[in-house]
Design a protein around this motif. Structure first.
Motif, mmCIF file in Angstrom:
data_model
loop_
_atom_site.group_PDB
_atom_site.id
_atom_site.type_symbol
_atom_site.label_atom_id
_atom_site.label_comp_id
_atom_site.label_asym_id
_atom_site.label_seq_id
_atom_site.Cartn_x
_atom_site.Cartn_y
_atom_site.Cartn_z
ATOM 1 N N ARG A 39 -5.830 -5.444 -2.210
ATOM 2 C CA ARG A 39 -4.998 -4.271 -2.513
ATOM 3 C C ARG A 39 -5.820 -3.001 -2.399
ATOM 4 O O ARG A 39 -5.374 -2.012 -1.827
ATOM 5 C CB ARG A 39 -4.431 -4.383 -3.939
ATOM 6 C CG ARG A 39 -3.104 -5.095 -3.974
ATOM 7 C CD ARG A 39 -2.467 -5.027 -5.366
ATOM 8 N NE ARG A 39 -1.905 -6.329 -5.680
ATOM 9 C CZ ARG A 39 -2.357 -7.152 -6.604
ATOM 10 N NH1 ARG A 39 -3.373 -6.800 -7.385
ATOM 11 N NH2 ARG A 39 -1.790 -8.324 -6.777
ATOM 12 N N ASN A 67 -5.604 1.206 7.108
ATOM 13 C CA ASN A 67 -5.003 2.390 6.483
ATOM 14 C C ASN A 67 -6.107 3.384 6.157
ATOM 15 O O ASN A 67 -6.780 3.242 5.155
ATOM 16 C CB ASN A 67 -4.263 1.961 5.208
ATOM 17 C CG ASN A 67 -3.779 3.147 4.394
ATOM 18 O OD1 ASN A 67 -3.448 4.204 4.953
ATOM 19 N ND2 ASN A 67 -3.733 2.990 3.091
ATOM 20 N N ARG A 121 -10.547 -1.853 8.268
ATOM 21 C CA ARG A 121 -9.306 -1.560 7.528
ATOM 22 C C ARG A 121 -8.351 -0.728 8.380
ATOM 23 O O ARG A 121 -8.774 0.061 9.235
ATOM 24 C CB ARG A 121 -9.629 -0.876 6.200
ATOM 25 C CG ARG A 121 -10.171 0.525 6.347
ATOM 26 C CD ARG A 121 -10.763 1.028 5.025
ATOM 27 N NE ARG A 121 -11.161 2.421 5.158
ATOM 28 C CZ ARG A 121 -12.296 2.810 5.738
ATOM 29 N NH1 ARG A 121 -13.142 1.929 6.234
ATOM 30 N NH2 ARG A 121 -12.572 4.097 5.834
ATOM 31 N N ALA A 167 -6.474 -2.107 1.194
ATOM 32 C CA ALA A 167 -5.233 -1.625 1.809
ATOM 33 C C ALA A 167 -4.902 -0.211 1.346
ATOM 34 O O ALA A 167 -4.308 0.576 2.079
ATOM 35 C CB ALA A 167 -4.076 -2.574 1.473
ATOM 36 N N GLU A 168 -5.307 0.097 0.110
ATOM 37 C CA GLU A 168 -5.058 1.450 -0.414
ATOM 38 C C GLU A 168 -6.113 2.445 0.078
ATOM 39 O O GLU A 168 -6.073 3.615 -0.293
ATOM 40 C CB GLU A 168 -5.075 1.423 -1.951
ATOM 41 C CG GLU A 168 -3.833 0.803 -2.556
ATOM 42 C CD GLU A 168 -4.017 0.411 -4.029
ATOM 43 O OE1 GLU A 168 -5.037 0.810 -4.634
ATOM 44 O OE2 GLU A 168 -3.139 -0.301 -4.542
ATOM 45 N N ASP A 169 -7.078 1.958 0.872
ATOM 46 C CA ASP A 169 -8.182 2.791 1.359
ATOM 47 C C ASP A 169 -8.999 3.313 0.183
ATOM 48 O O ASP A 169 -9.450 4.445 0.171
ATOM 49 C CB ASP A 169 -7.632 3.958 2.215
ATOM 50 C CG ASP A 169 -8.718 4.572 3.086
ATOM 51 O OD1 ASP A 169 -9.745 3.901 3.337
ATOM 52 O OD2 ASP A 169 -8.554 5.729 3.504
ATOM 53 N N TYR A 209 0.870 -1.182 0.000
ATOM 54 C CA TYR A 209 0.000 0.000 0.000
ATOM 55 C C TYR A 209 0.901 1.223 0.000
ATOM 56 O O TYR A 209 2.067 1.139 0.408
ATOM 57 C CB TYR A 209 -0.945 -0.027 1.213
ATOM 58 C CG TYR A 209 -0.263 0.299 2.532
ATOM 59 C CD1 TYR A 209 0.500 -0.652 3.196
ATOM 60 C CD2 TYR A 209 -0.366 1.576 3.092
ATOM 61 C CE1 TYR A 209 1.146 -0.349 4.389
ATOM 62 C CE2 TYR A 209 0.271 1.879 4.287
ATOM 63 C CZ TYR A 209 1.024 0.921 4.929
ATOM 64 O OH TYR A 209 1.665 1.225 6.100
ATOM 65 N N TYR A 257 1.334 -4.595 4.020
ATOM 66 C CA TYR A 257 0.020 -4.702 4.655
ATOM 67 C C TYR A 257 -0.330 -6.187 4.709
ATOM 68 O O TYR A 257 -0.441 -6.831 3.673
ATOM 69 C CB TYR A 257 -0.996 -3.934 3.810
ATOM 70 C CG TYR A 257 -2.351 -3.676 4.451
ATOM 71 C CD1 TYR A 257 -3.208 -4.727 4.781
ATOM 72 C CD2 TYR A 257 -2.778 -2.374 4.696
ATOM 73 C CE1 TYR A 257 -4.454 -4.475 5.354
ATOM 74 C CE2 TYR A 257 -4.018 -2.112 5.261
ATOM 75 C CZ TYR A 257 -4.859 -3.173 5.588
ATOM 76 O OH TYR A 257 -6.088 -2.915 6.141
ATOM 77 N N GLN A 267 6.296 1.949 -0.764
ATOM 78 C CA GLN A 267 5.241 0.998 -0.447
ATOM 79 C C GLN A 267 5.472 0.444 0.945
ATOM 80 O O GLN A 267 6.614 0.234 1.355
ATOM 81 C CB GLN A 267 5.231 -0.166 -1.445
ATOM 82 C CG GLN A 267 4.474 0.132 -2.725
ATOM 83 C CD GLN A 267 4.335 -1.115 -3.584
ATOM 84 O OE1 GLN A 267 5.315 -1.715 -4.001
ATOM 85 N NE2 GLN A 267 3.098 -1.506 -3.867
#
Ligand code: WT7
Length: 648
Positions: free
Chosen positions: A615, A646, A644, A618-620, A549, A559, A556
């Protein structure tokens, strides 16, 4: 974006390559590689000249790469002996210790280097190391690390360096992976004011290795270590050893070193580089890409445990007779001015580092830079991951004062040297782009699913290379099939980099990041599968999925989604325990940044984990999860989103 970027007229010495030269030489290099590389093969000294230049095949089922195949040479003779007459008293290596308040820098001349390397080569011989044997090097960033590399090459042994930040388990796997005869280590590795117990790590690693292995121990701190029958005192043996060790004649295609690197599946691969092509390529890229001139002081801040340190601390610079800096420390110790203090102290001309370091130092403030005289800097380099424009601009303005071209060099452990990069004085720079292929490199953009070549500009796809270059890896140690499958299996007839890229309207290349399950943490490659297998090896973990993430400093972050065994309860203490667990299984660089407890993982009905969804969470960025209808149990996604870790 490109205002204020230095162009040709700003280069303070006449550059080796101008824009016109580049166009002409590049065309020549790809149209007639035999002629081009026959000429550049002369950059190094051959004991027996080559008559054949390129003999390479990317044909499925017959991946076979040979360069200069009937030539013979010795790498240490090229990096040391051939310079003695002209520059025996010139500094070859400037060593900068971790803590400048406790120790001074050391200047090691080419004559000193010759003596120390010959001695260490004789010590290795006395320990029974012969041509073709493997030697593991697990050392801090001290001159002995360079001596050990060059001593191996002097007698034709194959070195494999294991980064001193790796755990005993990771070290043991590499010792066994290449069936090494000797491990060279030190008592402790000081770094950032702390000490890693390398000897004791090695003792632990050797518990799982075959009998008869020998351990050569360098004294770094003088701290206490245990001692057994298989341990040899490197300092004492070198003091006694003869400083005469004639270089072994090696074939161009004899292996020079093995370097383990993460892939998208399972165990790290032993990337094999050979003697002739690698050295030609490392020397040439070092000279051209950094516009290195006679007398320059060159500093690559990497560790010799990574390929960057192999090619641009040791082999490239020393083959060119340069003065190269070996830095034991970290950018922020004793303070955030350390890089710039070292640049000023040694009048560094070319400085090469990673975007993660630039971002960290940018956060510390420009006053740390402005305290130091950086007027000797001419070229700045970046490597390891895409550099974001904000960091690029800071590097350009605050460090380079708008006067130093930045070379954003894209390459890989597998490529031996730079593949895509601007050239100082020849390329109009674009922040964030690796821009142009180096000589002899033939990049192509492929459509990821069909594998069709995408022609023209303003296009995107996966980055492949259409033909071989001398620095290319030759095989995976002990597993040529894995080599073929990993790099030539997906797109027939091409070397597949694992990266996505864009070719813009001007034909410049931009790397968009890995398209496989490899993440890039602070410029270091980490296979998500490796972290997952470390996590599931813990007794309380049932299942795990790891993704990358976006992380402000590291590029990066790691996560990890973790499903616990039935009956185990999530807790902060367990989270801490798992972090420590991964550190000990692999090393500190693999420690998850975020761990999310996952009662279940999103899987297809056939049981495949849908990483695309993990993914996104994790990337919000869970608004765009796409089609989740093929999931066996779509409700797990709601729980993952709700919990979550992040949250931007
Ligand atoms: C991966 C290779 C040999 C360099 C050190 C890392 C990424 C490397 C760049 C760059 C964008 C880059 C790629 C590549 N990478 N340099 N200038 N711009 N991405 O070597 O551990 O073998 O990793 O690093 O993703 O595949 P490595």
């Amino acid at each position: 974006m490109t205002t204020q970027t230095p162009s040709t007229q700003d280069v303070q010495k006449s550059p080796h390559v101008t824009a016109d030269d580049y166009a002409r030489l590049y065309a020549a290099s790809v149209n007639d590689p035999d002629t081009f590389w026959a000429e550049h093969g002369q950059r190094i000294d051959w004991i027996k000249p080559f008559t054949k230049v390129k003999n390479t095949s990317f044909t499925p089922g017959n991946i076979d790469i040979r360069w200069f195949e009937d030539g013979a040479l010795n790498v240490s003779a090229n990096c040391i002996d051939r310079h003695l007459a002209e520059r025996g008293n010139q500094t070859a290596i400037i060593w900068e210790p971790d803590d400048p308040t406790k120790e001074d820098a050391q200047h090691i001349t080419y004559a000193d280097l010759h003596r120390s390397v010959s001695k260490m080569a004789n010590v290795l011989k006395d320990l029974g190391v012969a041509r073709g044997d493997r030697v593991i090097i697990y050392l801090p960033m001290i001159p002995e690390a360079a001596y050990a590399m060059l001593a191996c090459t002097r007698i034709g042994a194959i070195h494999s360096i294991v980064f001193a930040g790796f755990s005993p388990d990771a070290l043991g796997a590499r010792i066994n992976g290449c069936d090494a005869k000797v491990v060279i280590t030190a008592d402790y590795a000081p770094r950032g004011g702390r000490e890693t117990p390398l000897k004791s790590n090695t003792d632990t690693a050797l518990l799982h290795c075959k009998e008869g292995l020998k351990c050569l121990v360098v004294k770094r701190t003088g701290g206490q270590t245990t001692w057994t029958d298989r341990d040899y005192d490197c300092n004492a043996l070198m003091a006694e050893a003869s400083d005469d060790c004639p270089p072994q004649e090696m074939n161009a295609e004899d292996p020079l070193f093995i370097l383990y690197t993460s892939g998208s599946t399972g165990q790290p691969k032993g990337v094999v580089h050979t003697t002739g092509g690698y050295l030609v390529y490392a020397a040439m890229t070092h000279e051209i890409v950094f516009d290195y001139h006679e007398g320059d002081v060159f500093w690559c801040t990497a560790d010799v445990g990574w390929v960057t340190g192999h090619s641009y601390i040791v082999y490239g610079p020393l083959a060119n007779g340069a003065t190269t800096i070996m830095f034991e420390g970290v950018p922020t110790f004793p303070d955030a001015g350390r890089f710039w203090e070292v640049c000023a102290k040694h009048k560094v001309n070319q400085f090469y580092t990673a975007p993660t370091a630039i971002r960290a130092l940018m956060g510390a403030g420009k006053e740390w830079v402005e305290k130091h005289d950086l007027s000797d800097l001419r070229v700045l380099g970046s490597v390891g991951e895409p550099i974001n424009p904000e960091a690029w601009n800071w590097y350009n303005e605050v460090v380079g004062k708008g006067n130093c071209p930045i070379v954003d060099t894209f390459w890989q452990t597998e490529t031996g040297g730079h593949m895509l990069t601007p050239l100082p004085g020849a390329t109009k720079l674009k922040p964030g782009a690796a821009q142009q292929p180096f000589f002899g490199v033939h990049p192509v953009v492929l459509e990821p699913t069909s594998g069709e070549v995408v022609e023209g500009n303003g296009v995107e796809g996966v980055l492949c290379i259409a033909d071989s270059w001398p620095g290319q890896m030759r095989t995976v140690w002990g597993d040529h099939e894995r080599f073929e499958k990993t790099y030539f299996g997906d797109y027939k007839g091409y070397y597949f980099s694992g990266d996505g890229c864009r070719r813009d309207e001007d034909g410049d290349y931009w790397i968009t990041g890995r398209v496989d399950d490899v993440i890039n943490v602070s410029g270091h490659r980490m296979g998500t599968a490796e972290v997952e297998s470390a996590l599931v090896a813990h007794a309380k973990v049932a299942e795990s999925a790891v993704v990358g993430y976006p992380h402000d400093v590291k590029g990066q972050g790691i996560y990890a989604y973790v499903t616990l065994m039935n009956g185990e309860e999530p807790s902060d203490a367990l989270r801490k325990e798992l972090e420590v667990w991964v550190r000990t299984e692999i090393g500190p660089i693999a420690k998850p940044d975020l761990i999310q407890w996952a009662p279940g993982l999103p899987k297809t009905r056939s049981g495949k984990i849908m990483r695309r969804i993990l993914r996104k969470i994790a990337e919000d960025d869970f608004g765009a999860l796409g089609d989740t209808s093929t999931l066996a149990d779509p409700s797990v996604v709601d729980d993952l989103i709700a919990n979550r870790m992040n949250r931007a």
